[in-house]
Scaffold this motif. Structure first.
Motif, PDB file in Angstrom:
ATOM      1  N   GLN A  14       0.947  -1.329  -0.066  1.00  0.00           N
ATOM      2  CA  GLN A  14      -0.178   0.080  -0.135  1.00  0.00           C
ATOM      3  C   GLN A  14       0.770   1.139  -0.089  1.00  0.00           C
ATOM      4  OE1 GLN A  14      -0.781   2.003   3.116  1.00  0.00           O
ATOM      5  NE2 GLN A  14       1.224   0.682   3.958  1.00  0.00           N
ATOM      6  N   PRO A  15       0.326   2.411  -0.455  1.00  0.00           N
ATOM      7  CA  PRO A  15       1.184   3.591  -0.685  1.00  0.00           C
ATOM      8  C   PRO A  15       1.875   4.230   0.435  1.00  0.00           C
ATOM      9  CG  PRO A  15      -0.969   4.115  -0.990  1.00  0.00           C
ATOM     10  CD  PRO A  15      -1.097   2.743  -0.706  1.00  0.00           C
ATOM     11  N   VAL A  16       1.535   4.119   1.535  1.00  0.00           N
ATOM     12  CA  VAL A  16       1.836   4.966   2.525  1.00  0.00           C
ATOM     13  C   VAL A  16       3.029   4.354   3.506  1.00  0.00           C
ATOM     14  CG1 VAL A  16       1.447   6.459   4.610  1.00  0.00           C
ATOM     15  CG2 VAL A  16      -0.214   6.083   2.488  1.00  0.00           C
ATOM     16  N   VAL A  17       4.273   5.086   3.551  1.00  0.00           N
ATOM     17  CA  VAL A  17       5.363   4.403   4.503  1.00  0.00           C
ATOM     18  C   VAL A  17       5.455   5.260   5.587  1.00  0.00           C
ATOM     19  CG1 VAL A  17       7.667   3.695   4.702  1.00  0.00           C
ATOM     20  CG2 VAL A  17       6.277   3.377   2.515  1.00  0.00           C
ATOM     21  N   ARG A  18       5.251   5.004   6.748  1.00  0.00           N
ATOM     22  CA  ARG A  18       5.415   5.702   8.141  1.00  0.00           C
ATOM     23  C   ARG A  18       6.474   5.051   8.947  1.00  0.00           C
ATOM     24  NH1 ARG A  18       0.715   9.319   9.449  1.00  0.00           N
ATOM     25  NH2 ARG A  18       1.866   9.060  11.696  1.00  0.00           N
ATOM     26  N   SER A  19       7.160   6.038   9.478  1.00  0.00           N
ATOM     27  CA  SER A  19       8.344   5.561  10.553  1.00  0.00           C
ATOM     28  C   SER A  19       7.674   4.956  11.677  1.00  0.00           C
ATOM     29  CB  SER A  19       9.479   6.402  10.673  1.00  0.00           C
ATOM     30  OG  SER A  19       8.780   7.755  11.156  1.00  0.00           O
ATOM     31  N   ASP A  20       6.212   5.393  12.039  1.00  0.00           N
ATOM     32  CA  ASP A  20       5.881   4.803  13.551  1.00  0.00           C
ATOM     33  C   ASP A  20       5.132   3.651  13.207  1.00  0.00           C
ATOM     34  OD1 ASP A  20       3.702   5.762  11.949  1.00  0.00           O
ATOM     35  OD2 ASP A  20       3.241   7.618  13.144  1.00  0.00           O
ATOM     36  N   VAL A  21       5.217   3.085  12.199  1.00  0.00           N
ATOM     37  CA  VAL A  21       4.659   1.867  11.997  1.00  0.00           C
ATOM     38  C   VAL A  21       5.802   0.782  12.001  1.00  0.00           C
ATOM     39  CG1 VAL A  21       3.680  -0.248  10.293  1.00  0.00           C
ATOM     40  CG2 VAL A  21       3.097   2.421  10.278  1.00  0.00           C
ATOM     41  N   VAL A  22       6.049  -0.159  13.311  1.00  0.00           N
ATOM     42  CA  VAL A  22       7.041  -0.734  13.453  1.00  0.00           C
ATOM     43  C   VAL A  22       6.882  -2.150  12.876  1.00  0.00           C
ATOM     44  CG1 VAL A  22       8.394  -1.889  15.363  1.00  0.00           C
ATOM     45  CG2 VAL A  22       7.501   0.093  15.918  1.00  0.00           C
ATOM     46  N   LEU A  23       5.667  -2.581  12.716  1.00  0.00           N
ATOM     47  CA  LEU A  23       5.412  -3.701  11.857  1.00  0.00           C
ATOM     48  C   LEU A  23       4.020  -3.651  11.651  1.00  0.00           C
ATOM     49  CD1 LEU A  23       6.459  -6.750  11.522  1.00  0.00           C
ATOM     50  CD2 LEU A  23       5.175  -7.451  13.449  1.00  0.00           C
ATOM     51  N   GLY A  24       3.844  -3.788  10.111  1.00  0.00           N
ATOM     52  CA  GLY A  24       2.459  -3.460   9.386  1.00  0.00           C
ATOM     53  C   GLY A  24       2.163  -4.696   9.094  1.00  0.00           C
ATOM     54  N   ILE A  25       1.576  -4.913   7.805  1.00  0.00           N
ATOM     55  CA  ILE A  25       0.583  -6.157   7.546  1.00  0.00           C
ATOM     56  C   ILE A  25       1.551  -7.486   7.246  1.00  0.00           C
ATOM     57  CG2 ILE A  25      -0.549  -7.265   5.537  1.00  0.00           C
ATOM     58  CD1 ILE A  25      -1.830  -4.314   5.001  1.00  0.00           C
ATOM     59  N   GLY A  26       1.186  -8.513   7.694  1.00  0.00           N
ATOM     60  CA  GLY A  26       2.062  -9.718   7.660  1.00  0.00           C
ATOM     61  C   GLY A  26       2.170 -10.676   8.822  1.00  0.00           C
ATOM     62  N   ASP A  27       1.991  -9.930   9.977  1.00  0.00           N
ATOM     63  CA  ASP A  27       2.269 -10.752  11.177  1.00  0.00           C
ATOM     64  C   ASP A  27       0.957 -10.964  11.745  1.00  0.00           C
ATOM     65  OD1 ASP A  27       3.114 -11.887  13.646  1.00  0.00           O
ATOM     66  OD2 ASP A  27       5.181 -11.066  13.021  1.00  0.00           O
ATOM     67  N   ASP A  28       0.677 -11.365  13.063  1.00  0.00           N
ATOM     68  CA  ASP A  28      -0.818 -11.747  13.841  1.00  0.00           C
ATOM     69  C   ASP A  28      -1.236 -10.254  14.127  1.00  0.00           C
ATOM     70  OD1 ASP A  28      -0.719 -14.669  13.509  1.00  0.00           O
ATOM     71  OD2 ASP A  28       0.924 -14.698  14.848  1.00  0.00           O
ATOM     72  N   ALA A  29      -0.279  -9.373  14.387  1.00  0.00           N
ATOM     73  CA  ALA A  29      -0.770  -7.914  14.776  1.00  0.00           C
ATOM     74  C   ALA A  29       0.177  -7.062  14.252  1.00  0.00           C
ATOM     75  CB  ALA A  29      -1.049  -8.060  16.272  1.00  0.00           C
ATOM     76  N   ALA A  30      -0.275  -5.860  14.319  1.00  0.00           N
ATOM     77  CA  ALA A  30       0.757  -4.570  13.784  1.00  0.00           C
ATOM     78  C   ALA A  30       1.141  -3.866  15.110  1.00  0.00           C
ATOM     79  CB  ALA A  30      -0.145  -3.615  12.894  1.00  0.00           C
ATOM     80  N   LEU A  31       2.372  -3.357  14.991  1.00  0.00           N
ATOM     81  CA  LEU A  31       3.114  -2.598  15.978  1.00  0.00           C
ATOM     82  C   LEU A  31       3.425  -1.087  15.851  1.00  0.00           C
ATOM     83  CD1 LEU A  31       6.020  -5.400  17.036  1.00  0.00           C
ATOM     84  CD2 LEU A  31       3.662  -4.912  18.117  1.00  0.00           C
ATOM     85  N   LEU A  32       2.746  -0.647  16.312  1.00  0.00           N
ATOM     86  CA  LEU A  32       2.694   0.959  16.190  1.00  0.00           C
ATOM     87  C   LEU A  32       3.014   1.909  17.469  1.00  0.00           C
ATOM     88  CD1 LEU A  32      -1.309   0.707  14.726  1.00  0.00           C
ATOM     89  CD2 LEU A  32       1.041   0.695  13.567  1.00  0.00           C
ATOM     90  N   ASN A  33       3.840   2.971  16.840  1.00  0.00           N
ATOM     91  CA  ASN A  33       4.458   3.693  17.826  1.00  0.00           C
ATOM     92  C   ASN A  33       3.700   5.112  18.116  1.00  0.00           C
ATOM     93  OD1 ASN A  33       6.488   4.697  19.638  1.00  0.00           O
ATOM     94  ND2 ASN A  33       8.007   4.086  18.090  1.00  0.00           N
ATOM     95  N   VAL A  34       2.881   5.254  19.189  1.00  0.00           N
ATOM     96  CA  VAL A  34       2.364   6.440  19.491  1.00  0.00           C
ATOM     97  C   VAL A  34       3.501   7.524  20.191  1.00  0.00           C
ATOM     98  CG1 VAL A  34       0.429   7.667  20.788  1.00  0.00           C
ATOM     99  CG2 VAL A  34       0.056   5.189  20.219  1.00  0.00           C
ATOM    100  N   PRO A  35       3.391   8.442  19.580  1.00  0.00           N
ATOM    101  CA  PRO A  35       4.300   9.732  20.022  1.00  0.00           C
ATOM    102  C   PRO A  35       4.196   9.872  21.392  1.00  0.00           C
ATOM    103  CG  PRO A  35       3.414  10.245  17.879  1.00  0.00           C
ATOM    104  CD  PRO A  35       2.695   9.208  18.346  1.00  0.00           C
ATOM    105  N   ALA A  36       5.109  10.201  21.997  1.00  0.00           N
ATOM    106  CA  ALA A  36       5.015  10.671  23.558  1.00  0.00           C
ATOM    107  C   ALA A  36       4.062  11.938  23.712  1.00  0.00           C
ATOM    108  CB  ALA A  36       6.659  10.975  24.188  1.00  0.00           C
ATOM    109  N   GLY A  37       3.364  12.061  24.811  1.00  0.00           N
ATOM    110  CA  GLY A  37       2.648  13.019  25.103  1.00  0.00           C
ATOM    111  C   GLY A  37       1.104  13.246  24.103  1.00  0.00           C
TER     112      GLY A  37
END
Ligand code: ADP
Ligand code: MG
Length: 321
Positions: A14-37
């Protein structure tokens, strides 16, 4: 195509690449980084074939609208969109339909830089569920429950055209040729008011997006805030297209028609100059349509200052007819 081929073909890239997506589609779940604050802002909306869109609707428009209505919820919270998941059930894999759907979906995702990070795909009646996630600095998100007596009530853009577009499709309305395309565009391609929502943080006292009609959705603000309001019909922002059929349709599409996806918000009258300057910079109209009052309930007045009672309330999926 089997389930895994569908995922690989249409969703894994899919077209959007973000540095806060630690792990996207392909595993059992995604890992996402919520910025501090920041607080995580989460919303979901379900679109059911033949309920929310007719199954002959252009697939590209369905893809656009499925994401747009979710983005609109984040706009109403004053949140910055970041990620979404997609739950898809469909009777069979129609490759042409999927290509169109993904085109509409990803074009909008790309514009707002929201990344698809997961989902589920099953066989069943055509149903699209998107969950959207975004952020707002802690304590700043806009709510329904915080309107105050003396605030003005505002609506962005123009309202009523999407409902007229639907009536046009249902064949119940004569609309001048010149206006048809714009009404259908308002129905099929709503524009989420993300930029406005972000700028309303710290300015608006409450906010909601208009999905079920102004009377019903403003009613949610009033109820949640424990206050009331007066609404002046002649201040409702209508398009030239709407004006062309106003004698036939009256106020109902602007009051009780759904699918506008504009924002309705409240703000102290003293902030009006600041507000209008902000909206001018966005190139978006913003109209004062009424005032918050202490007495509970919504009181609507026509041009002559007479009380007006809407013929029908907003859409309710479980209302008995
Ligand atoms: P699981 O069996 O663990 O539920 P799936 O086989 O359903 O995993 O999905 C494999 C991967 O593909 C997961 O990362 C899931 O999030 C993703 N995925 C499945 N369907 C979709 C979809 N419609 N849109 C986006 N991602 C999807
Ligand atoms: Mg699964």
């Amino acid at each position: 195509m089997n389930e895994f081929e569908v995922i690989r073909e249409f969703f894994a890239r899919q077209p959007v690449v973000r540095s806060d997506v630690v792990l996207g589609i392909g595993d059992d779940a995604a890992l996402l980084n919520v910025p501090a604050g920041q607080e995580l802002v989460v919303s979901t909306d379900l679109l059911v074939g033949d309920v929310h869109f007719s199954e002959d609707t252009d697939a590209d428009a369905v893809g656009h609208k499925a994401l747009a209505v979710n983005l609109s919820d984040l706009a109403a919270m004053g949140a910055t969109p970041a990620w979404f998941t997609l739950n898809l059930s469909m009777p069979s894999v129609e490759v042409k339909w999927m290509e169109g759907f993904c085109r509409g979906l990803y074009a909008l995702a790309d514009r707002y830089q929201v990344a698809l990070v997961g989902g589920d795909t099953t066989r069943g009646p055509l149903t699209l569920g998107i969950q959207i996630m975004g952020f707002a600095p802690a304590g700043t998100a806009l709510r329904r429950s915080t309107a105050r007596v003396g605030d003005r009530i505002y609506v962005t853009g123009q309202i009523g055209d999407a409902a007229l577009g639907l009536r046009l499709l249902q064949g119940g309305l004569q609309i001048p040729e010149a206006f048809r395309a714009s009404m259908l565009a308002r129905l099929h391609r709503p524009e989420p008011r993300i930029d406005a929502g972000l700028k309303l943080r710290g300015l608006a006292t409450s906010c909601i997006d208009l999905s079920d009609g102004l009377a019903a959705d403003l009613g949610h603000i009033l109820e949640a805030s424990g206050i009331g309001a007066r609404l002046d019909l002649e201040r409702l922002p209508r398009s030239p297209a709407y004006a062309s059929v106003f004698d036939v349709v009256g106020w109902e599409p602007a009051l009780a028609g759904g699918d506008d996806y504009e924002l309705c918000f409240t703000a102290p009258a003293a902030r009006e100059p600041e507000l209008q300057k902000m909206f001018a910079s966005l190139g978006l109209a913003c109209s004062a349509v009424g005032e918050i009052e202490a007495q509970p309930g919504l009181r609507i007045f026509d041009q002559a200052g007479k009380r007006y009672t809407p013929a029908k309330a907003g859409y309710d999926h479980f209302r008995r007819v």
